[in-house]
Scaffold this active site. Structure first.
Site, mmCIF file in Angstrom:
data_model
loop_
_atom_site.group_PDB
_atom_site.id
_atom_site.type_symbol
_atom_site.label_atom_id
_atom_site.label_comp_id
_atom_site.label_asym_id
_atom_site.label_seq_id
_atom_site.Cartn_x
_atom_site.Cartn_y
_atom_site.Cartn_z
ATOM 1 N N ARG A 94 0.859 -1.060 -0.037
ATOM 2 C CA ARG A 94 -0.010 0.158 -0.202
ATOM 3 C C ARG A 94 0.829 1.339 -0.134
ATOM 4 O O ARG A 94 1.960 1.289 -0.381
ATOM 5 C CB ARG A 94 -1.085 -0.107 1.276
ATOM 6 C CG ARG A 94 -2.112 -1.279 1.148
ATOM 7 C CD ARG A 94 -3.025 -1.164 2.216
ATOM 8 N NE ARG A 94 -3.494 0.075 2.769
ATOM 9 C CZ ARG A 94 -3.980 0.372 3.717
ATOM 10 N NH1 ARG A 94 -4.268 -0.669 4.887
ATOM 11 N NH2 ARG A 94 -4.732 1.800 4.087
ATOM 12 N N LYS A 112 1.686 -1.126 4.936
ATOM 13 C CA LYS A 112 1.226 0.110 4.740
ATOM 14 C C LYS A 112 1.861 1.010 5.922
ATOM 15 O O LYS A 112 1.975 0.748 7.028
ATOM 16 C CB LYS A 112 -0.368 0.208 4.988
ATOM 17 C CG LYS A 112 -0.849 1.749 5.138
ATOM 18 C CD LYS A 112 -1.289 1.800 6.723
ATOM 19 C CE LYS A 112 -1.784 3.305 6.788
ATOM 20 N NZ LYS A 112 -2.020 3.513 8.345
ATOM 21 N N HIS A 124 4.608 -14.716 5.168
ATOM 22 C CA HIS A 124 3.072 -15.476 5.125
ATOM 23 C C HIS A 124 2.087 -14.706 5.719
ATOM 24 O O HIS A 124 2.122 -14.780 6.967
ATOM 25 C CB HIS A 124 3.304 -16.861 5.425
ATOM 26 C CG HIS A 124 4.633 -17.533 4.901
ATOM 27 N ND1 HIS A 124 4.548 -17.974 3.767
ATOM 28 C CD2 HIS A 124 5.744 -17.846 5.729
ATOM 29 C CE1 HIS A 124 6.225 -18.601 3.495
ATOM 30 N NE2 HIS A 124 6.533 -18.597 4.930
ATOM 31 N N TYR A 127 0.229 -8.753 8.570
ATOM 32 C CA TYR A 127 -0.035 -7.362 8.459
ATOM 33 C C TYR A 127 1.014 -6.586 9.104
ATOM 34 O O TYR A 127 1.279 -6.696 10.171
ATOM 35 C CB TYR A 127 -1.447 -7.169 8.774
ATOM 36 C CG TYR A 127 -1.928 -5.743 8.741
ATOM 37 C CD1 TYR A 127 -2.083 -5.322 7.501
ATOM 38 C CD2 TYR A 127 -1.828 -4.929 9.819
ATOM 39 C CE1 TYR A 127 -2.534 -3.631 7.397
ATOM 40 C CE2 TYR A 127 -2.379 -3.575 9.841
ATOM 41 C CZ TYR A 127 -2.453 -2.898 8.376
ATOM 42 O OH TYR A 127 -2.629 -1.595 8.340
ATOM 43 N N ASN A 138 12.019 -11.730 11.504
ATOM 44 C CA ASN A 138 11.063 -12.451 10.734
ATOM 45 C C ASN A 138 9.848 -12.648 11.488
ATOM 46 O O ASN A 138 9.777 -12.999 12.768
ATOM 47 C CB ASN A 138 11.828 -13.680 10.562
ATOM 48 C CG ASN A 138 11.137 -14.823 9.688
ATOM 49 O OD1 ASN A 138 11.038 -14.682 8.376
ATOM 50 N ND2 ASN A 138 10.153 -15.460 10.222
ATOM 51 N N ALA A 141 4.277 -16.857 10.378
ATOM 52 C CA ALA A 141 3.105 -16.944 9.383
ATOM 53 C C ALA A 141 1.781 -16.501 10.314
ATOM 54 O O ALA A 141 1.708 -16.910 11.450
ATOM 55 C CB ALA A 141 2.902 -18.405 9.001
ATOM 56 N N ASN A 147 -2.291 -1.820 14.339
ATOM 57 C CA ASN A 147 -1.951 -0.248 14.379
ATOM 58 C C ASN A 147 -2.952 0.351 14.703
ATOM 59 O O ASN A 147 -2.671 1.849 15.078
ATOM 60 C CB ASN A 147 -1.249 0.021 13.173
ATOM 61 C CG ASN A 147 -2.573 0.255 12.206
ATOM 62 O OD1 ASN A 147 -3.595 -0.691 12.076
ATOM 63 N ND2 ASN A 147 -2.315 1.065 11.011
#
Length: 237
Positions: A94, A112, A124, A127, A138, A141, A147
């Site tokens: 984004r 984003k 994987h 967000y 790292n 998954a 946020n």
């Protein structure tokens, strides 16, 4: 304890410049937009590989040498994707994202207003919003860097949300940010399906167990933050 140098070892001047003038590490988050604009220069520059089936919007985007945008990925931008970075199948880049060399946004992951330092990966179903990932971080998954607090409501008069407050060692800090995800120091890792709540600060080399919902605040370097379940077996009747 809360300075950029307490979270990241800056190996080059370019990376260090993204934190210039920041007294506290979270102060770099609202500057990401400005850095993207400076680095991308209101145009599209493609030096890497855009595979068939990948999509770039018409917004300013920089894609460095050796970077790869895989089929099914969507780069909305504005975004700076550095040399050797990877945006994998189904990923969504984004606005105002910086992926520095060797970093990656993976399958079904979304970023984003985020900064990925060299070698950081959200590979994987992740967000990453209003967040910073240090060198070689790292995310397991399904890890989500939340946020926006669930109780955060816009003021009826101003239309603004309250800023995130952090209490660390009995001192309260006003971040000035209505939206703030997580900041993970160099070499930190999360297990699968971990949730880092808004305003979470993770020191370098700290490990977060899978399935853990971590509260906001500072979590020290070189720690293992555990989540223990007590499963038991019973006979079927």
């Amino acid at each position: 304890m809360l300075k950029p140098n307490d979270f990241f070892h800056f190996e080059d001047d370019f990376t260090a410049s993204l934190f210039a003038g920041c007294t506290y590490v979270w102060a770099a988050i609202p500057n990401i937009k400005e850095h993207v604009a400076r680095l991308v220069e209101e145009k599209q520059t493609v030096l890497g590989t855009i595979m068939p089936g990948a999509y770039l919007s018409d917004r300013p985007i920089f894609i460095g040498e050796g970077a790869v945008i895989e089929p099914g990925a969507y780069v909305q931008g504005p975004a700076y994707i550095g040399a050797g970075a990877t945006v994998r199948h189904g990923a969504y880049v984004r606005e105002n994202v910086i992926l520095l060399p060797g970093s990656g946004l993976g399958h079904a992951s979304e970023a984003k207003n985020a900064l990925f330092l060299p070698g950081a990966h959200a590979p994987h179903f992740n967000y990453v919003g209003d967040s910073i990932l240090g060198h070689r971080v790292n995310l397991g998954a399904g890890t989500k860097l939340s946020n926006l607090g669930i109780m955060s409501e816009k003021d009826a008069v101003t239309g603004k949300r309250p800023s995130i407050q952090l209490t660390i060692n009995s001192q309260t800090y006003d971040t000035g940010l209505a939206k703030m995800g997580a900041i993970l120091g160099d070499d930190a890792q999360t297990g699968c399906n971990a949730v880092l709540n808004p305003g979470t600060l993770i020191g370098p080399r700290t490990l977060i167990y899978a399935n853990l919902s971590l509260r906001k605040g500072y979590h020290a370097a070189d720690s293992i933050i555990k989540f223990r379940q007590n499963p038991r077996r019973v006979d079927r009747k």
